[in-house]
Design a protein around this motif. Structure first.
Motif, short mmCIF file in Angstrom:
data_model
loop_
_atom_site.label_atom_id
_atom_site.label_comp_id
_atom_site.label_asym_id
_atom_site.label_seq_id
_atom_site.Cartn_x
_atom_site.Cartn_y
_atom_site.Cartn_z
N LEU A 79 0.82 -1.20 0.00
CA LEU A 79 0.00 0.00 0.00
C LEU A 79 0.87 1.27 0.00
O LEU A 79 1.72 1.46 0.86
CB LEU A 79 -0.92 0.02 1.23
CG LEU A 79 -2.09 -0.98 1.24
CD1 LEU A 79 -2.84 -0.91 2.57
CD2 LEU A 79 -3.04 -0.72 0.09
N GLY A 80 0.62 2.13 -0.97
CA GLY A 80 1.26 3.43 -1.01
C GLY A 80 2.75 3.42 -1.27
O GLY A 80 3.41 4.43 -1.00
N THR A 81 3.30 2.35 -1.82
CA THR A 81 4.75 2.27 -2.01
C THR A 81 5.17 2.42 -3.48
O THR A 81 6.37 2.34 -3.77
CB THR A 81 5.29 0.93 -1.48
OG1 THR A 81 4.72 -0.16 -2.24
CG2 THR A 81 4.95 0.75 -0.01
N TRP A 82 4.22 2.65 -4.37
CA TRP A 82 4.55 2.69 -5.81
C TRP A 82 5.52 3.81 -6.14
O TRP A 82 6.53 3.60 -6.81
CB TRP A 82 3.27 2.83 -6.64
CG TRP A 82 3.48 2.74 -8.12
CD1 TRP A 82 3.52 1.61 -8.87
CD2 TRP A 82 3.65 3.83 -9.04
NE1 TRP A 82 3.71 1.92 -10.20
CE2 TRP A 82 3.79 3.27 -10.33
CE3 TRP A 82 3.70 5.21 -8.89
CZ2 TRP A 82 3.98 4.06 -11.46
CZ3 TRP A 82 3.89 6.00 -10.02
CH2 TRP A 82 4.03 5.42 -11.29
N PHE A 83 5.23 5.01 -5.70
CA PHE A 83 6.04 6.16 -6.06
C PHE A 83 7.47 6.03 -5.53
O PHE A 83 8.44 6.38 -6.21
CB PHE A 83 5.40 7.45 -5.53
CG PHE A 83 4.14 7.83 -6.25
CD1 PHE A 83 4.19 8.44 -7.48
CD2 PHE A 83 2.91 7.55 -5.69
CE1 PHE A 83 3.02 8.79 -8.16
CE2 PHE A 83 1.73 7.89 -6.35
CZ PHE A 83 1.80 8.51 -7.59
N GLY A 84 7.61 5.49 -4.32
CA GLY A 84 8.95 5.29 -3.77
C GLY A 84 9.75 4.29 -4.58
O GLY A 84 10.94 4.52 -4.88
#
Length: 282
Positions: A79-84
């Motif tokens: 969850l929420g780790t794509w941009f990193g």
């Protein structure tokens, strides 16, 4: 008493023509991906593949959660780790590719222009070029460990050979009449190389850059599966290991998207640098 009549704003015919051409290009570019998505949806819903291949809607939901999900919610580690992870992979590709350009272009020019340099270096380049990226993995891990430098080294190798081969061919294909004319005007060897050979070889150099950049994205995925613990390649392998095929497919689409964007960037730079070529073709 005079009255004024408001006339609707008119759009120049050239603007309409440009918009129509852009819309037509977009439609042509989108028709095949849309067809693939439809076939993918139909195949994924068939009894033979049901539960094996996630359908586009499932992949889209997983991709959205991967991008915008709250990392502190639930048990989903993605969850929420794509941009990193995109940032990690992009930075590694940028560093390895810039290093490949910095070495590949001048060495390729030297091999293509100088017979002595060609005899010294070309056999080594052609002998090492067929070694696949995966064969360098053990060496990379042994020398650099599980760190970014190992990934950057593999990315460098992926881009280096494509750049150097195309640059060499571009330098060898320079019109000799241009070289003779420059020398008759008193140009030194260095001036001929900078002002004649390099500009004439630029189309081949940009071809090598585009090919090398694509290989660099392949190399970063391979290296991140083994040599580092972050990035799109690491997520791809981790998701496969835990059976998250929706994340695997979303990761594959993400890799293709980043490769496409970076390729368009190279094409944009090429159009700015080789504006004379575009004018000549028109």
């Amino acid at each position: 008493m005079t009255t004024s009549v408001l006339k609707p704003a008119t759009v120049p015919s050239g603007a309409w023509a440009g918009s129509s051409r852009a819309l037509g290009r977009f439609a042509l570019g989108a028709c095949v991906p849309v067809l693939i998505l439809v076939l993918w949806q139909l195949v994924g819903q068939s009894s033979a593949m049901s539960g094996v291949v996630p359908v586009p809607m499932q992949v889209g939901r997983a991709w959205y959660d991967w991008m915008f999900g709250n990392p502190g919610m639930g048990l989903n580690p993605y969850l929420g780790t794509w941009f990193g992870n995109v940032q990690y992979s992009t930075m590694r590709v940028a560093q390895g590719f810039i290093l490949a350009m910095a070495l590949g272009i001048p060495i390729g020019l030297a091999i293509g222009w100088s017979r002595v340099t060609s005899l010294m270096l070309d056999p080594l380049v052609q002998g090492m070029r067929p070694i696949p990226i995966t064969a360098w993995l053990p060496f990379s891990i042994a020398v650099f460990g599980i760190r970014d430098m190992g990934s950057i080294f593999l990315i460098f190798l992926g881009g280096f050979y494509a750049i150097i081969v195309n640059t060499t061919q571009g330098a060898r294909d320079v019109d000799r009449n241009l070289v003779r004319a420059a020398r008759m005007m008193g140009a030194s060897s260095g001036q001929v190389l900078r002002r004649v050979v390099l500009p004439a070889a630029m189309p081949s150099i940009f071809t090598g850059l585009r090919i090398g950049l694509g290989i660099s994205w392949t190399a970063v995925i391979v290296s991140e599966m083994v040599a580092v613990k972050s990035g799109l390649g690491y997520v791809l392998w981790d998701a496969y290991y835990v059976g998250r095929m929706d994340i695997v497919l979303a990761d594959m689409v993400s890799i293709g998207l980043m490769g496409f964007i970076s390729d368009r960037l190279i094409v944009l730079i090429e159009r700015r640098v080789l504006v004379w070529r575009i004018l000549q073709n028109h």
